[in-house]
Write an enzyme that holds these catalytic residues in place. Sequence first.
Site, PDB file in Angstrom:
ATOM      1  N   GLU A 109       0.852  -1.175   0.128  1.00 58.11           N
ATOM      2  CA  GLU A 109      -0.034   0.116  -0.049  1.00 58.11           C
ATOM      3  C   GLU A 109       0.776   1.422  -0.087  1.00 58.11           C
ATOM      4  O   GLU A 109       1.810   1.463   0.681  1.00 58.11           O
ATOM      5  CB  GLU A 109      -0.894  -0.060   1.264  1.00 58.11           C
TER       6      GLU A 109
ATOM      7  N   LYS B 175      -9.005   2.393  -2.534  1.00 58.66           N
ATOM      8  CA  LYS B 175      -9.436   1.966  -1.125  1.00 58.66           C
ATOM      9  C   LYS B 175     -10.945   2.009  -0.665  1.00 58.66           C
ATOM     10  O   LYS B 175     -11.108   2.993  -0.700  1.00 58.66           O
ATOM     11  CB  LYS B 175      -8.466   2.132  -0.094  1.00 58.66           C
TER      12      LYS B 175
ATOM     13  N   CYS C  58      -5.478  -3.272   2.039  1.00 59.06           N
ATOM     14  CA  CYS C  58      -5.457  -3.042   3.549  1.00 59.06           C
ATOM     15  C   CYS C  58      -6.791  -3.265   4.510  1.00 59.06           C
ATOM     16  O   CYS C  58      -7.253  -4.391   4.370  1.00 59.06           O
ATOM     17  CB  CYS C  58      -4.679  -1.785   4.044  1.00 59.06           C
TER      18      CYS C  58
ATOM     19  N   SER D 174       0.247  -2.317   6.879  1.00 66.73           N
ATOM     20  CA  SER D 174      -0.293  -2.810   8.348  1.00 66.73           C
ATOM     21  C   SER D 174       0.707  -2.977   9.349  1.00 66.73           C
ATOM     22  O   SER D 174       1.568  -3.607   9.444  1.00 66.73           O
ATOM     23  CB  SER D 174      -0.695  -4.277   8.218  1.00 66.73           C
TER      24      SER D 174
ATOM     25  N   GLY E  61      23.100   2.203  34.417  1.00 59.31           N
ATOM     26  CA  GLY E  61      23.166   0.987  35.166  1.00 59.31           C
ATOM     27  C   GLY E  61      22.019   0.277  35.500  1.00 59.31           C
ATOM     28  O   GLY E  61      21.968  -0.697  35.949  1.00 59.31           O
TER      29      GLY E  61
ATOM     30  N   ASP F  40      16.261  -0.046  32.228  1.00 56.04           N
ATOM     31  CA  ASP F  40      16.020   0.664  31.023  1.00 56.04           C
ATOM     32  C   ASP F  40      16.861   1.056  30.257  1.00 56.04           C
ATOM     33  O   ASP F  40      16.871   0.740  29.068  1.00 56.04           O
ATOM     34  CB  ASP F  40      14.996   1.894  31.330  1.00 56.04           C
TER      35      ASP F  40
ATOM     36  N   GLU G  35       6.556   4.238  33.183  1.00 51.81           N
ATOM     37  CA  GLU G  35       6.820   5.502  33.676  1.00 51.81           C
ATOM     38  C   GLU G  35       6.204   6.919  32.752  1.00 51.81           C
ATOM     39  O   GLU G  35       5.739   7.497  33.525  1.00 51.81           O
ATOM     40  CB  GLU G  35       8.626   5.919  33.400  1.00 51.81           C
TER      41      GLU G  35
ATOM     42  N   LYS H 249       2.825  15.893  30.184  1.00 48.07           N
ATOM     43  CA  LYS H 249       4.347  15.316  29.867  1.00 48.07           C
ATOM     44  C   LYS H 249       4.602  14.419  28.718  1.00 48.07           C
ATOM     45  O   LYS H 249       5.343  14.728  27.851  1.00 48.07           O
ATOM     46  CB  LYS H 249       4.841  14.341  31.015  1.00 48.07           C
TER      47      LYS H 249
END
Lengths: 624, 624
Positions: A44, A127, A163, A190, A349, A352, A452, A568
């Site tokens: 697509e 489409k 699609c 997709s 350290g 994450d 987080e 945030k």
Amino acid sequence: MPTLRLALAQVNPTVGDLDGNARIVREWSRAAADAGAQLVAFPEMMLTGYPVEDLVFRDSFVVASRAALRGLAADLVADGLGELPVLVGYLDADGPPTMSADANPGRGPRNALAVLHAGRIAATYVKHHLPNYGVFDEGRYFVPGDTLTVVRIGGVDVALTICEDLWQAGGPFAAARRAGVGLVVTINGSPYELDKDDVRLPLVRRRAAEAGATVAYVNMVGGQDELVFDGDSMIVTADGTLLTRAPQFVPHLLVHDLELPGADAAAIRPDAPLRDEAARAEGSGAADDMTVSRVQLSDELAAPPAPRAVGGIAEAVSGEAEIWQALVLGLRDYVRKNGFGSVVLGLSGGIDSAVVATIAVDALGPERVVAVSLPSGHSSEHSRDDAADLAKRTGLDYRVQPIQPMVDTFLANLSLSGLAVENLQARVRGVILMGLSNQEGHLVLTTGNKSELAVGYSTLYGDSVGGFNPVKDVWKTLVWKLARWRNDDAVRHGTEPPIPENSIAKPPSAELRPGQLDTDSLPDYPVLDAILAGYVDGDMGRDDLVAAGHDAQLVDRVLRMVDLAEYKRRQSAPGTKISIKAFGRDRRLPITNRWRERGTDPVPADTGTGADQTNDARGAHAGL
Amino acid sequence: MPTLRLALAQVNPTVGDLDGNARIVREWSRAAADAGAQLVAFPEMMLTGYPVEDLVFRDSFVVASRAALRGLAADLVADGLGELPVLVGYLDADGPPTMSADANPGRGPRNALAVLHAGRIAATYVKHHLPNYGVFDEGRYFVPGDTLTVVRIGGVDVALTICEDLWQAGGPFAAARRAGVGLVVTINGSPYELDKDDVRLPLVRRRAAEAGATVAYVNMVGGQDELVFDGDSMIVTADGTLLTRAPQFVPHLLVHDLELPGADAAAIRPDAPLRDEAARAEGSGAADDMTVSRVQLSDELAAPPAPRAVGGIAEAVSGEAEIWQALVLGLRDYVRKNGFGSVVLGLSGGIDSAVVATIAVDALGPERVVAVSLPSGHSSEHSRDDAADLAKRTGLDYRVQPIQPMVDTFLANLSLSGLAVENLQARVRGVILMGLSNQEGHLVLTTGNKSELAVGYSTLYGDSVGGFNPVKDVWKTLVWKLARWRNDDAVRHGTEPPIPENSIAKPPSAELRPGQLDTDSLPDYPVLDAILAGYVDGDMGRDDLVAAGHDAQLVDRVLRMVDLAEYKRRQSAPGTKISIKAFGRDRRLPITNRWRERGTDPVPADTGTGADQTNDARGAHAGL
């Protein structure tokens, strides 16, 4: 039955790179022809890349897309590929080079498929079903088509679909059954979601049964901002047999010989696309309105050259292996397609940044990954050791830059205490990473996981700085699982596990004050993630979560943190979507929002973001 | 002809505050009743606020909205207002309390209007036309209605419509003509755009002519994230006469006596909403499918009490005055609705921060505005003087915090040069402002204008830090005009002009290196803004801009800067939309995007964001 050698080109286009994408079509069409293919299909919006978003409204871009399509048709002839029908997705709009008003009844931009043959745009399809949910805004962009295009190729009638057409019952697949086709080709953009491949095969089977025909599904591969396309192209017969399936996450040319029923020659009226009256007679919904346009492309084809082409069925990957591949590809393509040569990240350290550094090394190679240890007075010795250990294991470019001198200078000049001092440390680190980026040209990676991001446990303009976040859509508990999987996978392959065991095993801490642990402010992550998955991914309300067995007070606290962190998230870096609902355009919530999930309790009138400055999450909304 | 005293309640709801919004309905219904009104109408999605975005998918929220509606109906009776029909927008979904399957044929969430009367939900209407362009995603959220609801009140047939219904020919207004109504009420959540009020009156006139009936238009007022609703409620007769019009940007109860044609009593079949066959007989498009549902609410009303109610026609404001009011309201409501008590911003002595500080003082009062001068070694003496001068003129809380000690400590510990040093200064300022926010609880305002956002002339995580940007959608040339207008307006009112003449007159400079001027990197702003307005607001391509008389090389350079700054805009603070196309959800472009407007030149294959690190704009994309 005629035999058709079909090639599905699972390739990696780039949004906006019309020339580069056309070049991919030419190269892979050549490969398909070399393999003896008699038809090749590309994904697509192949020519423009996908999704192009508001570029759709730029006339200059639409004109260029159409010009690129015409140019491609001519170039394929120059390449000696004029006789190979090439199915390619592109962006269309009113005027030439569409076939006719009948084939393209809509006005405005269209998500279209062209059949290129003998230097011409021999047929087009628009489409029909336009997704306008999740990350998709196609109702904003496109006019839907209402005509099913059926192309006769080598004596086989082939219906064209795009699609979302596959995800809806009725519509083009029902029309294909009424048109009596032998094959339905569906071209896709997709995006990957965890275990979506487990959904796709049954879905293709349902549509194949609905169409009463073999379905060939081709999907693109590669990263585009927050989306990663995983390929997973396949061919399924009307009775549900999986004939062949491509591997996920890599470009692949799937070539397979199909025995298909020959077309009824009487159905062909090339000059006057016939209105399929049968389409109005049965079923319900949009399918009723679809007409059928038939195009004769080529008569009987010669049998494809020996040996018989068999695409094979790629071994399925799943779980952590699948996610890891998605994250590696998403990062690699963001870096590559945006022209960066390297990345930089802070290496604490902790788990994450260890996982992100490892993803980056897998995506780019260790010589293109700069990791900086940014210790403060609160950083533990083991943190520094663990960061250095990972650097040694992976071979990335490791540096140490203590932050205390800068933190002390701020503190000497400003009157800050408590949370403000915690955030200050994270922001000094952000300034250092951005300085390195400006000086040396690296893309900054940020490493906040989905848990987080959900609760706002991060410092805005601190640890959240960066142009891309590979683990943005990864719950903390999944970060750990990925780390263990990656280490185990290394052992399986006889290489050194990249992630220090200590980074995986130790209790998580932001180390912004002495002895700080995440659990000072947050519940244990398995508990937290279960609530968050229900609230964020599942849109569950407070009472549903409590009924599911979660502690009511904890639910109230967690939901409040999620609601208040919206500002945030609005400024957060993009990152690869892997879940059913990623933060970003997949989940659109107002910042200004006084709705609080409270069961039947009244909502306090004065509840707002700023009123909550005593919230104890790291870098709470006071940070706004 | 019967006389109906109609009240339009132009009020300011808050998203998610169901209780608070219901309280507004009760208070203003009381005021309407006290004024003798026989019908009062509130804006679109009054009970939930607007737009609620993905809250629509939270069942708990939908259930609460419906419960709030039922509670409101009961509370109005308790308030002694049961006999006053109250029209109120709310969020509906399947199940009670909708009237009947006929009235609400759709499944899923609906943008709905309820008529509350005698403690009951006497009638409902579901929005027919759903906007899915610009900032609107209603195709994502709502199922459209296909029934026009006509309510007989005091012998007058009143048709109910919602917002976008007004912007489309055919549909509900055409159905209203066929239903022979005397009045069409349209409830709105119509965001402000510059001069939109000049479009609204002709639009309402066209629809009044189409319906052959008086049209009463009520719009909300107030800020919601990036949108500000400007009110501008009005009543227009079928022949186009403007009877009354409310002022923009303030809550207002518009009460006016209308002489309206009496209904044909024969049309009433209260228990069996009749299918309006006439609706199928004429016209084209969606209107054809609308049925009419009729509800009898009350018979002949007594004449309204004397004296005759006349709403009056508010004096129109336009140009800079109108924009200034929008910006003040947008900021005030963001601060208030998010629960902040105060704001903080950096005051450089330049024009952008001077204008933002003045908007903040007008919105919140000087005692709630903290402005910090953050001089470096490159800051000119006049900059500090101009900042102090503005502080003195406005009375805001002014502080001085030199940044050089922190900048020097970074430079002593890192090897930075050139652009990296420029950005460092801006980032140290950002860290200081965020520290003040954390410590004292202020909302940080950022002050980058639309021209800067467009070309990326800002430092990511530097001068761009903040929770809200009042001038985000204001071109630089317009910033200057607003400053002059505000000063002139002060003179007209006999007060002191707030903005120092020097801030307006001096050449703009970021003052990040000695003698730096914006014109070192950018063309003069009038030239720049003309190109940007064409490219950003108008979706013009490169060749169109050149054909419009702009220098080709300059166009190429500016367009390239805009394209490459997308990643910065994606992380930018929200700010009030005032233009036809604001950055943010109004303009959705991919970050990863190799399309470059180049006329007929080929696009270099290696053109990407990161490849452009020599771009000389302040904080260029190397800053990623």
